[in-house]
Motif scaffolding. Structure first.
Motif, PDB file in Angstrom:
ATOM      1  N   GLY A   1      -9.253  -6.731 -33.742  1.00  0.00           N
ATOM      2  CA  GLY A   1      -7.850  -6.329 -33.674  1.00  0.00           C
ATOM      3  C   GLY A   1      -6.964  -7.463 -34.134  1.00  0.00           C
ATOM      4  O   GLY A   1      -7.420  -8.442 -34.722  1.00  0.00           O
ATOM      5  N   GLY A   2      -5.670  -7.322 -33.870  1.00  0.00           N
ATOM      6  CA  GLY A   2      -4.716  -8.342 -34.278  1.00  0.00           C
ATOM      7  C   GLY A   2      -4.006  -8.015 -35.562  1.00  0.00           C
ATOM      8  O   GLY A   2      -2.954  -8.567 -35.869  1.00  0.00           O
ATOM      9  N   GLU A   3      -4.583  -7.099 -36.363  1.00  0.00           N
ATOM     10  CA  GLU A   3      -3.973  -6.648 -37.605  1.00  0.00           C
ATOM     11  C   GLU A   3      -4.712  -5.387 -38.046  1.00  0.00           C
ATOM     12  O   GLU A   3      -5.697  -4.976 -37.427  1.00  0.00           O
ATOM     13  CB  GLU A   3      -4.050  -7.735 -38.680  1.00  0.00           C
ATOM     14  N   ALA A   4      -4.215  -4.762 -39.117  1.00  0.00           N
ATOM     15  CA  ALA A   4      -4.826  -3.527 -39.597  1.00  0.00           C
ATOM     16  C   ALA A   4      -6.284  -3.763 -39.986  1.00  0.00           C
ATOM     17  O   ALA A   4      -6.628  -4.796 -40.566  1.00  0.00           O
ATOM     18  CB  ALA A   4      -4.047  -2.986 -40.791  1.00  0.00           C
ATOM     19  N   VAL A   5      -7.131  -2.798 -39.658  1.00  0.00           N
ATOM     20  CA  VAL A   5      -8.574  -2.917 -39.889  1.00  0.00           C
ATOM     21  C   VAL A   5      -9.001  -1.888 -40.935  1.00  0.00           C
ATOM     22  O   VAL A   5      -8.644  -0.710 -40.835  1.00  0.00           O
ATOM     23  CB  VAL A   5      -9.363  -2.682 -38.589  1.00  0.00           C
ATOM     24  N   GLN A   6      -9.759  -2.339 -41.925  1.00  0.00           N
ATOM     25  CA  GLN A   6     -10.273  -1.450 -42.949  1.00  0.00           C
ATOM     26  C   GLN A   6     -11.653  -0.923 -42.562  1.00  0.00           C
ATOM     27  O   GLN A   6     -12.513  -1.682 -42.098  1.00  0.00           O
ATOM     28  CB  GLN A   6     -10.359  -2.184 -44.294  1.00  0.00           C
ATOM     29  N   ARG A   7     -11.875   0.376 -42.783  1.00  0.00           N
ATOM     30  CA  ARG A   7     -13.171   0.966 -42.447  1.00  0.00           C
ATOM     31  C   ARG A   7     -14.313   0.305 -43.213  1.00  0.00           C
ATOM     32  O   ARG A   7     -15.421   0.157 -42.695  1.00  0.00           O
ATOM     33  CB  ARG A   7     -13.151   2.471 -42.729  1.00  0.00           C
TER      34      ARG A   7
ATOM     35  N   LYS B   1       1.433  -9.149 -39.868  1.00  0.00           N
ATOM     36  CA  LYS B   1       0.330  -9.876 -39.260  1.00  0.00           C
ATOM     37  C   LYS B   1      -0.587 -10.387 -40.351  1.00  0.00           C
ATOM     38  O   LYS B   1      -0.995  -9.640 -41.242  1.00  0.00           O
ATOM     39  CB  LYS B   1      -0.443  -8.985 -38.285  1.00  0.00           C
ATOM     40  N   VAL B   2      -0.900 -11.673 -40.263  1.00  0.00           N
ATOM     41  CA  VAL B   2      -1.821 -12.312 -41.201  1.00  0.00           C
ATOM     42  C   VAL B   2      -2.853 -13.063 -40.381  1.00  0.00           C
ATOM     43  O   VAL B   2      -2.509 -13.931 -39.578  1.00  0.00           O
ATOM     44  CB  VAL B   2      -1.090 -13.285 -42.145  1.00  0.00           C
ATOM     45  N   ASN B   3      -4.115 -12.698 -40.545  1.00  0.00           N
ATOM     46  CA  ASN B   3      -5.208 -13.309 -39.764  1.00  0.00           C
ATOM     47  C   ASN B   3      -4.955 -13.184 -38.267  1.00  0.00           C
ATOM     48  O   ASN B   3      -5.350 -14.049 -37.483  1.00  0.00           O
ATOM     49  CB  ASN B   3      -5.401 -14.770 -40.140  1.00  0.00           C
ATOM     50  N   GLY B   4      -4.264 -12.122 -37.860  1.00  0.00           N
ATOM     51  CA  GLY B   4      -3.995 -11.880 -36.445  1.00  0.00           C
ATOM     52  C   GLY B   4      -2.731 -12.516 -35.926  1.00  0.00           C
ATOM     53  O   GLY B   4      -2.292 -12.211 -34.828  1.00  0.00           O
ATOM     54  N   PHE B   5      -2.110 -13.411 -36.703  1.00  0.00           N
ATOM     55  CA  PHE B   5      -0.886 -14.077 -36.263  1.00  0.00           C
ATOM     56  C   PHE B   5       0.324 -13.223 -36.623  1.00  0.00           C
ATOM     57  O   PHE B   5       0.467 -12.762 -37.760  1.00  0.00           O
ATOM     58  CB  PHE B   5      -0.740 -15.461 -36.920  1.00  0.00           C
ATOM     59  N   ARG B   6       1.210 -13.030 -35.654  1.00  0.00           N
ATOM     60  CA  ARG B   6       2.451 -12.316 -35.891  1.00  0.00           C
ATOM     61  C   ARG B   6       3.441 -13.239 -36.576  1.00  0.00           C
ATOM     62  O   ARG B   6       3.705 -14.340 -36.107  1.00  0.00           O
ATOM     63  CB  ARG B   6       3.027 -11.811 -34.570  1.00  0.00           C
ATOM     64  N   ILE B   7       3.982 -12.784 -37.689  1.00  0.00           N
ATOM     65  CA  ILE B   7       4.876 -13.617 -38.489  1.00  0.00           C
ATOM     66  C   ILE B   7       6.144 -12.850 -38.810  1.00  0.00           C
ATOM     67  O   ILE B   7       6.082 -11.727 -39.345  1.00  0.00           O
ATOM     68  CB  ILE B   7       4.187 -14.068 -39.797  1.00  0.00           C
ATOM     69  N   GLU B   8       7.273 -13.431 -38.459  1.00  0.00           N
ATOM     70  CA  GLU B   8       8.561 -12.903 -38.878  1.00  0.00           C
ATOM     71  C   GLU B   8       8.853 -13.479 -40.258  1.00  0.00           C
ATOM     72  O   GLU B   8       9.018 -14.690 -40.428  1.00  0.00           O
ATOM     73  CB  GLU B   8       9.656 -13.309 -37.892  1.00  0.00           C
TER      74      GLU B   8
END
Length: 503
Positions: free
Chosen positions: A270-276, A403-410
């Protein structure tokens, strides 16, 4: 009956006394037994007894003293906040000011020097573990603070109380330890400043498990991570929580498979969008493994949903399901016509895991916190849907947060930093398209004197490195003579994404 955090930490201290020889923490170069964890905690706790009042800043990376420092701060009745040694000085100063820190615990001798009262933990001698306990009446006390990117250009702190974390532990600890690999060691790859590390660390230690702390010096070396996971045969890795980007990295090494790591049987992603396609590769490498799709913001102690993906879900299309809300959590959908239990709209989380505010208290995004039916609520900014079975799916964001690598970025924080450079009139940060060879963020600049090209870009990059943490650095910076505008006179971000997002 729900357990308090005080009771969970009592169990952990008991484990430090009864499982003295068992390995608690495993790093790249060293490890620490449960007995050692207790002795190091006692040593740092004793040193804190003479320190000025205030929150504790823990400054380091993934040294063996980081976790004892967190425990010592907690037993001393002080909240803690962690700053990684990769952070620029300005970022650390902002964290200190926002949290009103009174003391620094330096777990790495390379950590920055500040004007605060400082304890170098590496110089402390072990002490015999005494009867460390938390007062069960203090469950609303601060446990820790994590920081995330701020839309105002200043990072915002997210305080988590002991009670909020205890609400997470009530359901997540038994799920994690009861999984296919839950009797073996847990693997934590996240930065200690990232909320994912908080769910990893305490979930494993409260259950008396061993914990691998993967060092970020090996971020681009999956083979080095595998070597670390094989370094303690008596503590085989059984479960792993990570972002999709980390799993993609590990899958680049053919040795990341069930033959090399036969006890690794359950994954939380988790932490960002996941591709199948990524999950199918993971299932191919680890046949029969459990893949838990996880979701939850830092404002709600990191995880509110965790759903084992079926073969049918992996073979399907559209957003992956996150399953129903977990114990103690509720999900509401703001459809634009009020709150509903099902439908599409902004996702609102309600319940005991939900926090109360951001720091500083005057941050405009504090409007996202509130009360619904007598319970704390938080507007996530995520656009999603809840179906008739109660299962949640996330479609994207309703704002400029990525989200990049799970980090939330404004994105606004990067843009505000860039325009501080002389000659930069406008800066637009974009998340690269999934099909782009440039992974991560792209920064587009417009202004005076940009015909200098590489020199100006290098100057901007140096400025960003001095003001932003590494995870917010653009992977690519480009110069544009003009930026597309919408009919309302604003930057047309959709057109920007089409023009530069796949560059």
């Amino acid at each position: 009956m729900a357990l308090t955090l005080a009771s969970r930490f009592k169990t952990l201290i008991d484990l430090c006394q009864t499982r003295s020889g068992q390995t608690a923490l495993i790093g790249v170069r060293d490890s620490l037994s449960y007995a050692g964890l207790g002795r190091r905690t006692q040593a740092i706790y004793h040193a804190l007894s003479t320190a000025p009042q205030g929150m504790v800043l823990i400054h380091g990376h993934k040294e063996m003293d980081v976790v004892p420092a967190m425990m010592a701060a907690t037993f001393a009745g002080r909240g803690f906040v962690f700053a990684d040694i990769s952070y620029p000085a300005g970022r650390v100063a902002q964290i200190i000011q926002t949290c009103n820190c009174g003391v620094v615990l330096r777990t790495d001798p390379k950590a920055l020097q500040t004007d605060l009262f400082t304890i170098d933990t590496g110089r402390l001698s072990d002490r015999i573990l005494e009867d460390l306990r938390l007062d069960p009446k203090d469950e609303e006390a601060l446990f820790y603070v994590t920081f995330t990117s701020g839309s105002t250009g200043v990072p915002k702190g997210i305080p988590t109380t002991r009670a909020s974390y205890a609400a997470l532990s009530d359901w997540f600890e038994p799920e994690n330890t009861g999984s296919a690999g839950g009797t073996d060691a847990h693997v934590s790859h996240a930065s200690m400043a990232f909320d994912m590390s908080m769910s990893d660390i305490w979930t494993a230690l409260f259950a008396g498990r061993s914990l691998y702390l993967l060092d970020h010096t090996n971020t681009l070396s999956p083979r080095a991570n595998i070597h670390q996971l094989l370094s303690h045969p008596k503590a085989p890795a059984g479960t792993l929580t990570a972002t999709p980007a980390f799993f993609a990295l590990m899958l680049e090494d053919p040795k990341f498979n069930a033959q090399t790591l036969p006890r690794l049987r359950a994954f939380w992603i988790g932490g960002e969008a996941v591709q199948r396609s990524l999950l199918l590769r993971l299932r191919d490498r680890f046949p029969g493994c459990e893949i838990h799709h996880a979701y939850g913001p830092s404002e709600c102690a990191c995880i509110t949903h965790s759903h084992i993906l079926s073969d049918a879900a992996l073979a399907g299309t559209g957003p992956l399901p996150l399953g129903p809300e977990q114990s103690g959590c509720r999900v509401l959908v703001d459809t634009g016509k009020g709150f509903a239990l099902t439908g599409q709209g902004e996702i609102v989380l309600v319940g005991p895991q939900v926090g109360t505010c951001y720091w500083p208290l005057d941050h405009p995004n504090n409007a996202n916190f509130g009360m619904v039916q007598g319970m704390r609520s938080y507007r996530t900014g995520d656009h999603g849907e809840v179906d008739e079975t109660g299962s949640l799916k996330i479609h994207g964001r309703i704002d400029n947060q990525v989200k990049v690598n799970g980090f939330r970025i404004e994105l606004g924080e990067i843009e505000r930093s860039a325009v501080q450079v002389d000659g930069i009139r406008q800066a637009v940060a974009l998340q690269a398209d999934e099909s782009s060879p440039t992974r991560g963020l792209i920064l587009v600049l417009n202004g005076d004197g940009l015909d200098q090209g590489a020199d100006k870009i290098g100057h901007v990059r140096d400025h960003l490195r001095a003001t932003l943490p590494p995870f917010m650095m653009p992977a690519k910076i480009v110069i544009a003579p003009d930026l597309p505008m919408s009919h309302s006179g604003k930057i047309d971000r959709r057109a920007m994404k089409e023009r530069f997002g796949t560059a």
